[in-house]
Design a protein around this motif. Structure first.
Motif, short mmCIF file in Angstrom:
data_model
loop_
_atom_site.label_atom_id
_atom_site.label_comp_id
_atom_site.label_asym_id
_atom_site.label_seq_id
_atom_site.Cartn_x
_atom_site.Cartn_y
_atom_site.Cartn_z
N GLU A 54 47.44 48.32 43.29
CA GLU A 54 48.64 47.59 42.89
C GLU A 54 49.58 48.42 42.03
O GLU A 54 50.76 48.08 41.90
N TYR A 55 49.09 49.50 41.43
CA TYR A 55 49.94 50.32 40.57
C TYR A 55 50.77 51.33 41.36
O TYR A 55 51.76 51.85 40.85
N MET A 56 50.37 51.63 42.60
CA MET A 56 51.04 52.67 43.36
C MET A 56 52.34 52.15 43.97
O MET A 56 52.45 50.98 44.36
N THR A 57 53.32 53.03 44.06
CA THR A 57 54.59 52.72 44.72
C THR A 57 54.93 53.85 45.69
O THR A 57 54.44 54.97 45.56
N VAL A 58 55.78 53.54 46.65
CA VAL A 58 56.14 54.50 47.69
C VAL A 58 57.61 54.88 47.56
O VAL A 58 58.48 54.00 47.51
N ARG A 59 57.87 56.16 47.51
CA ARG A 59 59.25 56.67 47.48
C ARG A 59 59.68 56.97 48.92
O ARG A 59 59.19 57.92 49.53
N VAL A 60 60.56 56.13 49.45
CA VAL A 60 61.04 56.28 50.82
C VAL A 60 62.50 56.74 50.80
O VAL A 60 63.17 56.68 49.77
N PRO A 61 63.02 57.22 51.94
CA PRO A 61 64.41 57.71 51.97
C PRO A 61 65.42 56.63 51.60
O PRO A 61 65.29 55.46 52.00
N THR A 62 66.40 57.02 50.83
CA THR A 62 67.49 56.14 50.44
C THR A 62 68.81 56.85 50.72
O THR A 62 68.85 58.07 50.91
N ALA A 63 69.89 56.10 50.71
CA ALA A 63 71.21 56.70 50.91
C ALA A 63 72.28 55.80 50.30
O ALA A 63 72.29 54.59 50.55
N ARG A 64 73.12 56.39 49.49
CA ARG A 64 74.34 55.71 49.06
C ARG A 64 75.49 56.37 49.82
O ARG A 64 75.66 57.60 49.77
N ILE A 65 76.28 55.57 50.51
CA ILE A 65 77.42 56.06 51.27
C ILE A 65 78.69 55.62 50.57
O ILE A 65 78.89 54.43 50.30
N GLU A 66 79.54 56.59 50.27
CA GLU A 66 80.81 56.34 49.61
C GLU A 66 81.95 56.88 50.47
O GLU A 66 82.01 58.08 50.74
N LYS B 14 56.13 60.44 35.90
CA LYS B 14 56.74 59.43 36.78
C LYS B 14 56.44 58.07 36.19
O LYS B 14 55.28 57.74 35.92
N LEU B 15 57.49 57.29 35.95
CA LEU B 15 57.36 55.95 35.39
C LEU B 15 57.72 54.94 36.46
O LEU B 15 58.84 54.95 36.98
N ALA B 16 56.75 54.07 36.80
CA ALA B 16 56.95 53.06 37.85
C ALA B 16 56.82 51.68 37.24
O ALA B 16 56.03 51.48 36.29
N PRO B 17 57.56 50.70 37.74
CA PRO B 17 57.44 49.34 37.20
C PRO B 17 55.99 48.86 37.22
O PRO B 17 55.29 49.01 38.22
N HIS B 18 55.57 48.28 36.10
CA HIS B 18 54.19 47.78 36.01
C HIS B 18 54.03 46.56 36.93
O HIS B 18 54.94 45.74 37.05
N PRO C 151 58.37 42.79 36.46
CA PRO C 151 57.27 43.49 37.13
C PRO C 151 57.71 44.07 38.47
O PRO C 151 58.78 43.73 39.01
N LYS C 152 56.86 44.92 39.02
CA LYS C 152 57.13 45.56 40.31
C LYS C 152 57.41 44.50 41.37
O LYS C 152 56.66 43.54 41.53
N VAL C 153 58.50 44.71 42.11
CA VAL C 153 58.90 43.75 43.15
C VAL C 153 58.03 43.90 44.38
O VAL C 153 57.48 42.93 44.91
N ASP C 154 57.93 45.13 44.87
CA ASP C 154 57.11 45.42 46.03
C ASP C 154 56.73 46.90 45.99
O ASP C 154 57.04 47.60 45.03
N VAL C 155 56.08 47.37 47.03
CA VAL C 155 55.60 48.74 47.04
C VAL C 155 56.74 49.75 47.04
O VAL C 155 56.57 50.91 46.66
N TYR C 156 57.95 49.31 47.44
CA TYR C 156 59.10 50.21 47.49
C TYR C 156 59.89 50.22 46.18
O TYR C 156 60.90 50.91 46.08
N ASP C 157 59.43 49.45 45.19
CA ASP C 157 60.04 49.47 43.85
C ASP C 157 59.49 50.71 43.14
O ASP C 157 58.62 50.62 42.28
N ALA C 158 60.01 51.86 43.51
CA ALA C 158 59.35 53.14 43.24
C ALA C 158 59.58 53.67 41.84
O ALA C 158 60.51 53.26 41.12
N GLY C 159 58.72 54.62 41.47
CA GLY C 159 58.82 55.27 40.18
C GLY C 159 59.88 56.35 40.14
O GLY C 159 60.28 56.90 41.17
N LYS C 160 60.33 56.67 38.92
CA LYS C 160 61.34 57.70 38.70
C LYS C 160 60.79 58.75 37.74
O LYS C 160 59.88 58.49 36.96
#
Length: 686
Positions: free
Chosen positions: A208-220, A433-437, A444-453
């Motif tokens: 439950e503590y692990m999170t996944v960093r998946v590809p993201t994109a901000r388009i401007e 790396k700090l991830a939502p508890h 708290p962590k929303v889902d597995v994609y609520d990733a750490g920074k």
């Protein structure tokens, strides 16, 4: 008549009779010896000389002058004016000299017949090359399969380098060594092997503590002239890259398309490259006058993918997104349309991007923290925020989890066997790396994609407080789990050293002179204060292609005078600067017309654009460098070297839970795992 006979006899006695009349490929000289024309040799000039090429492997030539003694040294030239070596050669390994006769060092691969990788056919003058070699003079190292199994292209090394972010390869074999560049979905030296589908290891995120960093994109998509009284109009397409590097173009999208329009266009890409309902889209800003801004998260396309692109040239060279300045009231202007519009994609805008390997996979059990941003009055050089909410027991556990930071356990301190990592006393800080508890705190962590920074972490022994170098994400009452790494973070430093000399770590960064850089938001190029590459081995900590770096916006100090910038005070803090980048190119440009005022020769190219502005400059004189009035960047560069242990490659072929059949490209899943990429776990695996 008798006199004529004697004269003829005398003339005949002095005429030369060379073997075979030199075969028509030479001239007959004194002592009945042939002087062969170029590219012919042998006693009668009947043998061809094969083409010379750079030697793949140098070797001594033997007793060329027939002295029957020891071979002469590399600095002794023999058989000058010979047919094959008119300027002479050496019996041992060749002596490499320049046109002035000065000996060259670090050289090899002298010209030799058939490149030393073939046998010369003296009848035809062509080389019979050994297996794996080909071309004129056997100069080419052939591809394992000239056709690369029909799934790639055979290219020389210099072309392969150019296709890799326009790198430059200038070594001796740049035209000689060839390799297959495979099409997406194929791999291997001859591109014969299929690549299987990638996925996330189901055992990675079952905690439950692990999170996944998946590809993201901000388009401007931005109107660069907001004073034009126009509005954005036109169409564009999105180019998406899958895990194999294959690109896919969406159908044209209107500039004011909704999130539903955008995700639908992405789902309609061929080969089911993006699964239905796997994209989250948020329209962050929508104003047809100024900009269109939205965020995408690709939950079912894991891995460090090539950043997607916006194609705003659907008609060729003419932009298809423009600023429509035609007034609604019908008035006419001199210009009704302009193309002063830009589109930028940030694959890391919120400090999160895709990855294959988690280098911060060690969970610090029993520790949760909260973050606070320091106000301007309390921010000091190198510090933007603080870690709070730690009990005495948690503080001890965190020190133990952080452990060594510089790869030298002999200088660790306290019973916790750790390094402080304080910014002004070491070149080796901590990065966490700090991830939502998952259960504690207000958010708290929303889902597995609520990733750490990622955060740069300092420790002040005097106040017994942990500080973050970069500006923290602050949500009241939010608690974070802490993940640490066995890798080493190090400040790229200006300290020079002699090749082979091992220097002790400086006791103060003022003696280390960190290499500083500058860059613009949306660019992937850093201009550094000096050459930071490892080519010349002049830096205590240097960089090379393939290295990982961080560009934390940490209010970096002037390490000589202790001031910020040119005594201009604090630099405006940037959010989400904890991104990890990979160096894809590093080099030195020729001086430009602006080099005198602003250093722009030394550059680093990254695999992703930078999501914050680091263009602030300072005078070299303010940090003790010359020329004093030349300006350089202000930002420090942190190199990250992964350890050999403590890493988790969780995005892999067949999700790491099966074997790839290279012939069919299909996964053969282990017992208890299923799906086309083996990412589904059944009760049989428990």
């Amino acid at each position: 008549m008798f006199r004529s006979f004697l004269l003829a006899l005398c003339l005949t006695s002095v005429a030369a009779e060379c073997p075979n009349a030199c075969s028509g490929h030479g001239t007959c000289g004194a002592f009945d010896e042939c002087t062969c024309y170029p590219n012919w040799q042998g006693g009668d000039c009947s043998l061809r000389t094969c083409p010379f090429s750079l030697s793949h492997v140098d070797s001594p030539k033997g007793d060329l002058d027939g002295s029957s003694g020891e071979l002469t040294g590399i600095d002794t030239t023999v058989i000058v004016d010979s047919t094959v070596y008119p300027y002479g050669t050496t019996e041992q390994y060749p002596l490499m000299v320049d046109s002035r006769g000065y000996t060259l060092i670090n050289t090899a691969h002298a010209y030799i017949e058939c490149g030393n990788k073939g046998i010369c056919d003296r009848k035809t003058g062509e080389c019979d090359c050994f297996d794996g070699y080909g071309g004129v003079g056997c100069k080419r190292v052939a591809c394992p399969d000239p056709d690369c199994s029909g799934h790639g292209t055979c290219m020389p090394a210099k072309t392969i380098a150019k296709q890799d972010y326009d790198n430059i390869y200038l070594l001796w074999d740049r035209e000689a060594t060839h390799g297959c560049v495979c099409e997406s979905g194929y791999t291997g030296p001859n591109c014969a092997d299929r690549v299987c589908n990638y996925g996330i290891d189901p055992l990675y995120d079952d905690d439950e503590y692990m999170t996944v960093r998946v590809p993201t994109a901000r388009i401007e998509i931005s109107n660069n002239d907001v004073s034009s009284n126009g509005k954005l109009a036109g169409t564009y397409a999105i180019k998406f890259y899958d895990v194999f590097g294959e690109d896919y173009h969406t159908d044209p999208l209107l500039v004011n398309s909704t999130c539903e329009d955008i995700t639908t266009a992405l789902y309609e890409l061929p080969n089911d490259v993006i699964a239905e309902n796997s994209i989250t889209c948020n329209m962050a800003f929508e104003d047809n006058t100024d900009a269109i801004v939205y965020d995408l998260v690709f939950q079912e396309n894991p891995g460090d993918l090539k950043p997607l692109e916006v194609d705003m040239y659907l008609d060729g060279s003419r932009p298809t997104i423009y600023n429509d300045r035609t007034p609604d009231g019908g008035e006419t202007y001199n210009v009704s349309v302009d193309f002063n519009v830009t589109a930028t994609v940030y694959p890391n805008y919120y400090g999160i991007s895709g990855e294959f390997i988690d280098y911060w996979s060690s969970y610090c059990s029993g520790v949760s923290v909260t973050l606070s941003a320091l106000d301007t009055a309390h921010q000091t050089a190198g510090v933007r925020g603080s870690v709070s909410g730690l009990s005495t027991a948690e503080s001890k556990l965190l020190k133990k989890c952080l452990g060594d930071s510089n790869g030298n356990c002999d200088d660790n301190v306290e019973v916790y066997d750790w390094d402080y990592g304080t910014w002004n006393t070491t070149l080796y800080p901590h990065i966490v790396k700090l991830a939502p508890h998952p259960t504690l705190g207000s958010a708290p962590k929303v889902d597995v994609y609520d990733a750490g920074k990622y955060y740069l972490l300092w420790y002040d022994a005097g106040s017994e407080t942990f500080y973050t170098g970069n500006l923290p994400e602050v949500v009241s009452g939010k608690e974070y789990s802490v993940f640490t790494t066995e890798g080493t973070a190090s400040v790229v430093t200006n300290m020079t050293k002699t090749i082979g000399e091992n220097l002790a770590e400086p006791t103060n960064l003022a003696n280390a002179m960190p290499v500083t850089g500058r860059f613009e938001k949306g660019s992937n190029t850093i201009y550094t204060s000096r050459d930071a590459s490892c080519v010349h081995s002049e830096l205590y900590i240097c960089l090379e292609k393939g290295d990982y770096i961080f560009l934390f916006e940490a209010n970096w100090p002037d390490v000589v005078t202790g001031t910020e910038g040119d005594s201009t005070g604090l630099i405006t803090a940037a959010e989400n600067s904890g991104n990890i980048y990979k160096i894809v190119k590093i080099g030195v440009n020729q001086p430009s017309p602006t080099t005198y005022t602003t250093e722009d020769r030394y550059y680093i190219v990254l695999d992703k654009v930078i999501n914050w502005d680091g263009s602030t400059t300072i005078r070299k004189g303010s940090i003790g460098l010359t020329p004093e009035d030349q300006k350089v960047g202000f930002q420090w560069i942190i190199k990250f070297t992964p350890a050999e242990t403590g890493n988790y490659e969780y995005v892999r072929e067949c999700s790491g839970r099966g074997l790839c059949d290279a012939e069919s490209g299909l996964c053969e899943c282990f017992s208890g795992y299923t799906n086309d990429n083996c990412d589904l776990q059944s009760s049989l695996a428990v």
